[in-house]
Design an enzyme around this catalytic site. Structure first.
Site, PDB file in Angstrom:
ATOM      1  N   LYS A 286       0.848  -1.182   0.000  1.00 26.27           N
ATOM      2  CA  LYS A 286       0.000   0.000   0.000  1.00 26.27           C
ATOM      3  C   LYS A 286       0.890   1.240   0.000  1.00 26.27           C
ATOM      4  O   LYS A 286       1.833   1.345   0.788  1.00 26.27           O
ATOM      5  CB  LYS A 286      -0.899  -0.011   1.234  1.00 26.27           C
ATOM      6  CG  LYS A 286      -2.188   0.763   1.079  1.00 26.27           C
ATOM      7  CD  LYS A 286      -3.131   0.483   2.243  1.00 26.27           C
ATOM      8  CE  LYS A 286      -4.459   1.189   2.033  1.00 26.27           C
ATOM      9  NZ  LYS A 286      -5.374   0.966   3.162  1.00 26.27           N
ATOM     10  N   GLU A 372     -19.817  -5.079   9.921  1.00 23.75           N
ATOM     11  CA  GLU A 372     -20.744  -4.234  10.674  1.00 23.75           C
ATOM     12  C   GLU A 372     -21.845  -5.040  11.353  1.00 23.75           C
ATOM     13  O   GLU A 372     -22.222  -4.762  12.501  1.00 23.75           O
ATOM     14  CB  GLU A 372     -21.370  -3.183   9.746  1.00 23.75           C
ATOM     15  CG  GLU A 372     -20.393  -2.134   9.251  1.00 23.75           C
ATOM     16  CD  GLU A 372     -19.599  -2.560   8.029  1.00 23.75           C
ATOM     17  OE1 GLU A 372     -18.734  -1.783   7.568  1.00 23.75           O
ATOM     18  OE2 GLU A 372     -19.839  -3.685   7.524  1.00 23.75           O
ATOM     19  N   ARG A 400     -25.778  -1.151   6.907  1.00 19.14           N
ATOM     20  CA  ARG A 400     -25.633  -2.565   6.560  1.00 19.14           C
ATOM     21  C   ARG A 400     -26.083  -3.466   7.707  1.00 19.14           C
ATOM     22  O   ARG A 400     -26.269  -4.662   7.531  1.00 19.14           O
ATOM     23  CB  ARG A 400     -24.175  -2.871   6.213  1.00 19.14           C
ATOM     24  CG  ARG A 400     -23.561  -1.929   5.207  1.00 19.14           C
ATOM     25  CD  ARG A 400     -22.132  -2.281   4.888  1.00 19.14           C
ATOM     26  NE  ARG A 400     -22.061  -3.269   3.833  1.00 19.14           N
ATOM     27  CZ  ARG A 400     -20.936  -3.723   3.310  1.00 19.14           C
ATOM     28  NH1 ARG A 400     -19.784  -3.305   3.776  1.00 19.14           N
ATOM     29  NH2 ARG A 400     -20.951  -4.613   2.349  1.00 19.14           N
TER      30      ARG A 400
END
Length: 637
Positions: A286, A372, A400
């Site tokens: 990254k 979640e 969600r």
């Protein structure tokens, strides 16, 4: 001597990559990185993830025939190179700006964008649907899903993997394994991937397989069949533990260097020849290509403007404290006095301001990863065990977990506090991240209470109040800076369902929620210049709303409600319902987010376009007063 023209300047579509030699493709990757760094240094954006995925995207577009072939990005914050290669190079400088191109894939923006990515773990389901539709139509185009290792830990991704393996869908899954999500990923699957990375046996096997591939040319179907059939032996030879993908009957490659373009293209070409699902395990860094982002990928995941040469964020010395940091500090102070408080987040430790909490109270901090639903259900169990869980999740991500809020928390009457960050318009991240639905979905759940503090001091009081209550309760607060409100030395505890009048006035009553209170006060100043005295009420409570304040508005010429959420099913319509139940009538104006998805852009500009800034509210009030005609008996026509 003229400076050589960039290869990137000659790329108008992915087809332009097909004839480029490997050396030019490598040079193109470097040019793309420089363009991404330059643009995000001014506009902000998802820098580190996009830098890490450049070779993946260049490799895919150099061998696929898009848009007939489909690339489905998970989340999509790594897709900046994709935008540069698909006809949006000239507009890339408008990235995340008002009227510019979005920071995520957007089908209405380009035929190369298959899916409006923005939330994690959904790419495999969408790709599976595309593969099934293709097969039903007898077509042969390729379907490729690009998903990160953290997103792969989400439950939805597991559901899709199970179906993909069961159906043996012909598709390629590119697993971008960089060991990072927004916060460092957690969970057993990530540990499994980490073990695979560290295994010397796996690395030796990878090298042996790579050497064989380099000398054999294109991989034949027989080799792919061999890879699938040797599943059991590979599980024992490569890693002692089971390989979850092979168990699901998905052929999995050995790890591939995600920044070695030649290796990537070769493995992808071979994988596309399979008649079943293949997972290409790609190892990336990254922030690759920009040292500050490589060394601190969390900081540069979603970054504001920065100095490229110094690698330092550009800070405004006059900036006020952000709501998120104010909340994080307040929660730590509460936790220092109450050992039952547990902080929970779903892969957003830094984004929700919980990093200091996690260091001070490591045993009372839980990061569930991108899960979640699990985070909310987990909080129900913690509450049942006598703890006070505070679930900190962005508004747009919390939606969600509506079922878990409803059944696991509200029906069970668990005392769970929901800290709903990024409520309302979030600005540059656009429609996938605007938190405009939470007031509606929280209001519809029986037993739920919800607050909308209007400034930093009110936020601290709302958290204190929520922790003193019973049952499920939420507090919503926006992204960005506060108004500079002074924090009180002693916490206030609100009365449930009671508002506060912040400005008196007899002509118009403006009932406002959250930071719309500040804009309502500005509108009242403008109206006063026109001789109209407006009462401004900080309603504080989304549910239950203050029925007494609503009834009092019926004594004015006009009741105005202002909310930073969708008006359909929102608190404005709830206020109208209170009037109806009380048998009262008054001209009314409901202001908020229309029944539409709102584009990206500076929040203040968006407020202006939506008529939710001070001037817009005042103009709407003046227009409505002119249109309202009250009969002598008090009825409205």
């Amino acid at each position: 001597m003229d400076k050589p023209k960039r290869i990137l300047d000659r790329i108008n579509s992915p087809q332009d990559l097909h004839a480029l030699p490997l050396g030019d493709l490598s040079r193109l990757c470097n040019e793309i990185r420089q363009e991404i760094i330059s643009t995000t240094s001014t506009n902000g954006g998802h820098l580190a993830p996009s830098l890490g995925a450049v070779e993946i995207i260049v490799a895919l577009h150099s061998i696929l025939n898009c848009p007939e072939d489909k690339i489905v990005f998970d989340v999509g914050h790594q897709a900046y190179a994709h935008k540069l290669l698909t006809g949006r190079r000239d507009r890339f400088r408008t990235l995340r700006q008002i009227d510019g191109i979005t920071g995520f894939p957007n089908p209405s923006e380009s035929p190369y964008d298959v899916h409006p990515s923005g939330h994690a773990s959904d790419s495999l389901s969408v790709a599976m649907g595309l593969a099934r539709a293709r097969d039903l139509d007898g077509k042969k185009n390729n379907i490729v899903a690009v998903i990160g290792d953290a997103a792969l830990s989400g439950g939805m991704a597991f559901e899709a993997l199970n179906h993909i393996g069961q159906e043996q869908a012909r598709m390629v899954i590119v697993l971008n394994d960089n060991g990072m999500s927004i916060s460092r990923p957690v969970g057993a699957l990530v540990q499994h991937l980490g073990y695979m990375r560290m295994s010397s046996q796996y690395r030796r096997t990878r090298d042996t397989m790579q050497e064989a591939m380099e000398h054999s040319g294109p991989l034949t179907q027989a080799m792919l069949d061999f890879g699938r059939n040797m599943k059991e032996s590979m599980k024992q030879f490569v890693v002692p533990d089971t390989m979850v993908f092979e168990q699901l009957d998905i052929t999995c490659t050995a790890p591939v260097n995600g920044h070695d373009l030649a290796q990537l293209r070769e493995v992808l070409r071979m994988s596309l020849q399979s008649d079943g699902p293949v997972l290409v395990h790609v190892m990336t860094r990254k922030g690759n290509g920009y040292p500050p982002a490589q060394s601190n990928p969390e900081l540069y995941h979603g970054v504001g403007p920065f100095d490229v040469a110094k690698g330092e964020l550009i800070k405004n010395p006059a900036a006020k404290p952000k709501y998120t940091s104010v909340f994080g500090d307040a929660l730590m102070k509460e936790a220092s006095k109450d050992k039952a408080i547990i902080a929970i987040t779903a892969a957003m430790k830094d984004g929700t301001g919980l990093a200091p909490f996690s260091k001070r109270f490591p045993k009372r901090f839980i990061d569930t990863g991108i899960t979640e639903e699990h985070a909310v259900a987990l909080s129900s169990g913690l509450a049942a065990g006598g703890k006070k869980p505070v679930v900190c999740i962005y508004s747009t991500f919390l939606q969600r977990a509506i079922d878990q809020i409803d059944i696991d928390c509200a029906l069970a009457r668990r005392h769970v506090v929901f800290a709903v960050d990024r409520a309302g318009l979030v600005g540059d991240d656009g429609p996938t991240h605007h938190g405009t639905l939470d007031m509606v979905y929280l209001r519809m759940i029986p037993g739920m209470r919800a607050m909308a503090p209007s400034d930093e001091a009110e936020l601290v009081a709302a958290l204190h109040t929520a922790l003193k209550m019973d049952g499920p309760v939420a507090l919503r607060y926006p992204r960005g800076e506060g108004v500079g409100a002074k924090l009180p030395p002693k916490h206030e505890t609100w009365d449930v369902g009671r508002s506060r009048v912040v400005r008196e006035g007899e002509d118009v009553a403006i009932l406002a929620w959250g930071r719309m209170v500040q804009n309502a006060l500005g509108a009242a100043d403008i109206l006063a210049e026109q001789g109209i005295q407006a009462r401004v009420v900080d309603m504080r409570w989304v549910k239950p709303i203050d029925a007494e304040a609503v009834r009092a508005a019926a004594d004015t010429k006009l009741m105005v409600t202002v909310e930073e959420g969708v008006v359909r099913g929102g608190v404005g319509e709830a206020a109208l319902g209170e009037l109806a139940r009380s048998g009262l009538a008054v001209p009314a104006l409901v202001l908020g987010i229309p029944d539409a998805f709102i584009e990206q852009g500076d929040v203040e500009i968006l407020f202006e376009r939506l008529g939710l800034d001070a001037e817009g509210i005042a103009d709407s009030v003046l227009a409505r007063l002119q249109a309202a005609v009250r009969k002598p008996d008090g009825r409205v026509s």
